[in-house]
Write an enzyme that holds these catalytic residues in place. Structure first.
Site, PDB file in Angstrom:
ATOM      1  N   GLU A 219      19.251  -7.530  12.586  1.00  0.00           N
ATOM      2  CA  GLU A 219      18.612  -7.853  11.459  1.00  0.00           C
ATOM      3  C   GLU A 219      17.374  -8.712  11.472  1.00  0.00           C
ATOM      4  O   GLU A 219      17.241  -9.608  11.025  1.00  0.00           O
ATOM      5  CB  GLU A 219      19.554  -8.562  10.310  1.00  0.00           C
ATOM      6  CG  GLU A 219      20.618  -7.525   9.753  1.00  0.00           C
ATOM      7  CD  GLU A 219      21.155  -8.101   8.571  1.00  0.00           C
ATOM      8  OE1 GLU A 219      21.031  -9.225   8.221  1.00  0.00           O
ATOM      9  OE2 GLU A 219      22.229  -7.307   7.910  1.00  0.00           O
TER      10      GLU A 219
ATOM     11  N   GLU B 251      27.136  -2.200   9.259  1.00  0.00           N
ATOM     12  CA  GLU B 251      27.597  -3.176   8.302  1.00  0.00           C
ATOM     13  C   GLU B 251      27.839  -2.887   6.790  1.00  0.00           C
ATOM     14  O   GLU B 251      26.711  -2.137   6.384  1.00  0.00           O
ATOM     15  CB  GLU B 251      26.713  -4.591   8.129  1.00  0.00           C
ATOM     16  CG  GLU B 251      27.063  -5.604   9.554  1.00  0.00           C
ATOM     17  CD  GLU B 251      26.400  -6.837   9.571  1.00  0.00           C
ATOM     18  OE1 GLU B 251      26.379  -7.452   8.318  1.00  0.00           O
ATOM     19  OE2 GLU B 251      25.942  -7.360  10.482  1.00  0.00           O
TER      20      GLU B 251
HETATM   21  C1  GCB Z   1      24.592  -9.762   7.426  1.00  0.00           C
HETATM   22  C2  GCB Z   1      24.629 -10.287   8.897  1.00  0.00           C
HETATM   23  C3  GCB Z   1      26.314 -10.829   8.983  1.00  0.00           C
HETATM   24  C4  GCB Z   1      26.847 -11.520   7.715  1.00  0.00           C
HETATM   25  C5  GCB Z   1      26.867 -10.467   6.682  1.00  0.00           C
HETATM   26  C6  GCB Z   1      27.250 -11.060   5.327  1.00  0.00           C
HETATM   27  O1  GCB Z   1      23.593  -8.592   7.101  1.00  0.00           O
HETATM   28  O2  GCB Z   1      24.430  -9.412   9.690  1.00  0.00           O
HETATM   29  O3  GCB Z   1      26.031 -11.834   9.985  1.00  0.00           O
HETATM   30  O4  GCB Z   1      27.918 -12.218   7.878  1.00  0.00           O
HETATM   31  O5  GCB Z   1      25.470 -10.120   6.379  1.00  0.00           O
HETATM   32  O6  GCB Z   1      28.499 -10.981   5.040  1.00  0.00           O
HETATM   33  O7  GCB Z   1      26.558 -11.516   4.571  1.00  0.00           O
END
Ligand code: GCB
Length: 594
Positions: free
Chosen positions: A409, A498
């Site tokens: 990201e 994700e």
């Molecule tokens: C994201 C990140 C990750 C966070 C996640 C969240 O985009 O890559 O490290 O933990 O969101 O849960 O907000």
């Protein structure tokens, strides 16, 4: 930089256990003579572990600055003439090491190993003192980046130091992985690089060997039964096997390269690796020429008490849960994991996306540009490149690792990000041309400026959570449009790296509301319905495998709760539905449309 090994020529002894420990809040340890020995008021700390959670001291949990570790080592006369080396698996984030009061080395970067040479063992038994200063401060030129600020929201709060960082996992610190004393022959091997190859009915490895001297290395390739199937001599060469057994997802097969430096004081190292190929094309990633679909998770090295400390026990439990739920892969989000974990992935056939600790290159406070001098700039890139070199040197031989992810990201909508990433991509290809490169994206397809540099794209997205909050019906249309836009623009394979929803175990609501177990179940199901309609997608990694610790914040109650398992590794409701889905797959590993 070879991982410590016990064999006929090498001796490796784990120094794990309780070390003497002392915090140094005003950073005066060096001037006060601590490199020679810690003062009497020291306490004790478990190695490996994060120090943050092992005492009842709130100040140590949220500590900023250096702490000191000390242990004693006996060098036995039986090892006379051998080179004594200390190998640290990972120290977060900056380590300075003294041996009997003498500075012997330092290392920057909290997730990769380093070796410190102590010298040659003498004729008499000596007890030596090993002292390590560990600094957890993150800066603009560290990975992950951060900044220490004076903080106080109101004038009467006073100025207090606070470590700011832009990633979501807790900044655990300490000696996180095992420490070894190794005794090596004076002339010894220092690196073995292997690249598997397959052409027609033949396959094998290209290898390159480095040592402390230019000697003629002898290399034997052993199959899993220990039979020698190929041989070569010299510091570079090619090992060929007729009809090799391939390492395959779920069906691992490992060969052993037995490398020796013959002579009066010989050295020997046995390196396990697997023969397999990885290629990418339009909308697919192929392992051994067959399409592969990633089912699994972004994970963290994170558990109760240990924080980021490695534990074989936690590792085994995690692999058992991956198998139980039907996962075939995971991403080492957001940093290289312990070598033990990759060894276990090699031997169990679990596929890994290996990631650098380049995370938090986005969402800066005040939304000012990320890629600019004094922030993420040439100094950050220099460290990024050093870390890349260290990661590839350590992990190149793992057949389970099929992709290098160079960052998570980053603000790739900013034009200077292209200048930042271009040399990193070039260097990665030079160091290892055999694996595809990934960048995990958070920008939108239209705005991105770097996607063409990579072979495969990771997309993180949270419709219905951070956007259209609580609206599960918004997921399908938005995600479909967005993933199509990425594919149309670059025609590269895409892994959904994700997607997930914070879920408090035991909180139920029907109809579902955010944070309930039912919401997570339906939230994931909406994603899965979307994925099933998009043939160019080549994987789904839920965020996250298990709940994990974060810094304190208004969005986090006791950490990030997007785990499909709790931090104690118990399934939430959604885990059972995911298990159903992931156990019915086609030959590529892709869940069958229900
Ligand atoms: C994201 C990140 C990750 C966070 C996640 C969240 O985009 O890559 O490290 O933990 O969101 O849960 O907000």
């Amino acid at each position: 930089m070879l991982k410590p090994q016990n064999n006929e020529c090498r001796f490796a002894h784990k120094l794990d256990g309780l070390w003497r420990f002392l915090a140094d809040p005003d950073d005066r340890g060096e001037t006060r003579g601590w490199p020679k020995g810690l003062p009497k008021q020291h306490g004790y700390m478990a190695v490996p572990s994060s120090y943050n959670e092992l005492t009842q001291d709130a100040a140590l949990r949220d500590y900023i600055g250096p702490v000191w570790y000390e242990t004693d080592i006996v060098l036995h006369p039986a090892w006379q003439g051998r080179t004594a080396t200390i190998r640290f698996g990972a120290v977060s984030h900056h380590a300075k090491v003294w041996w009997n009061g003498r500075p012997v080395g330092e290392h920057k970067g909290g997730f990769l190993p380093f070796d410190i040479e102590l010298g040659e063992v003498g004729p008499d038994a000596t007890t030596g003192r090993l002292i390590v200063r560990v600094d957890n401060r993150l800066a603009w030129d560290s990975l992950p980046p951060g900044m220490v600020v004076d903080h106080g929201d109101f004038p009467l709060s006073g100025k207090r130091k606070r470590q700011d960082y832009f990633h979501d996992f807790y900044n655990y610190a300490g000696i996180h992985r095992s420490v070894y004393l190794t005794l090596l022959p004076r002339r010894h091997l220092t690196a073995i690089r292997v690249t598997p190859w397959v052409t027609g009915t033949k396959g094998g490895f290209l290898y390159e060997v480095d040592g402390t001297v230019k000697a003629r290395a002898e290399v034997r390739l052993l199959d899993a039964s220990g039979r020698c199937v190929a041989e070569a001599t010299g510091s570079k060469g090619r090992l060929a096997v007729h009809r090799p057994r391939l390492w395959q997802p779920g069906k691992p097969y490992l060969y052993t390269l037995e490398v020796s430096l013959p002579g009066a004081e010989p050295d020997l190292y046995r390196l396990q690796s697997g023969i397999r190929t990885v290629t990418t094309g339009k909308g697919t990633l192929k392992i051994n020429g067959k399409p592969f679909y990633f089912r699994g998770f972004g994970k963290h090295e994170d558990s109760d008490f240990l924080g980021k400390g490695h534990s074989d026990a936690v590792m085994l439990k995690d692999f058992a849960l991956l198998e139980w739920i039907g996962a075939n892969s995971f991403r080492t989000s957001h940093y290289p994991y312990a070598e033990e974990i990759l060894d276990h992935a090699d031997r169990t056939g679990v596929v890994v996306i290996g990631e650098l600790p380049a995370v938090g290159f986005n969402f800066m406070p005040g939304h000012f540009p990320v890629f600019q001098p004094g922030q993420i700039d040439a100094a950050t890139r220099k460290h990024h490149q050093e870390t890349l070199r260290e990661m590839i040197a350590r992990d190149m031989h793992h057949p389970s690792v099929v992709i290098w992810s160079l960052a998570n990201e980053a603000a790739t909508q900013e034009k200077p990000s292209r200048r930042y990433f271009t040399p990193i991509v070039k260097q990665a290809r030079k160091l290892d041309a055999s694996r595809p490169l990934m960048l995990v994206m958070s920008a939108f397809a239209k705005a991105d400026t770097v996607g063409d540099l990579f072979d495969i794209l990771g997309i993180n997205r949270y419709y219905g959570w951070y956007h259209d909050v609580g609206d599960i019906a918004s997921i399908e249309p938005n995600l479909t449009a967005e993933l199509r836009a990425w594919y149309r623009r670059y025609r590269k394979p895409i892994v959904m790296t994700e997607y997930g929803a914070d879920t408090v175990a035991g909180f139920h609501s029907e109809p579902p509301v955010m944070f309930s177990e039912e919401f997570q179940r339906d939230y994931l199901a909406a994603h899965h319905r979307t994925f099933d309609k998009l043939p160019f997608l080549c994987g789904e990694h839920i965020w996250n495998f298990a709940d994990f610790a974060t810094k304190q914040g208004l969005k986090r109650i006791g950490g990030n709760k997007k785990g499909v398992f709790t931090r104690q590794r118990q399934p939430k409701l959604a885990a059972h539905d995911v298990q159903q889905r992931w156990h019915k797959c086609d030959a590529s590993g892709r869940p069958r449309r229900q």
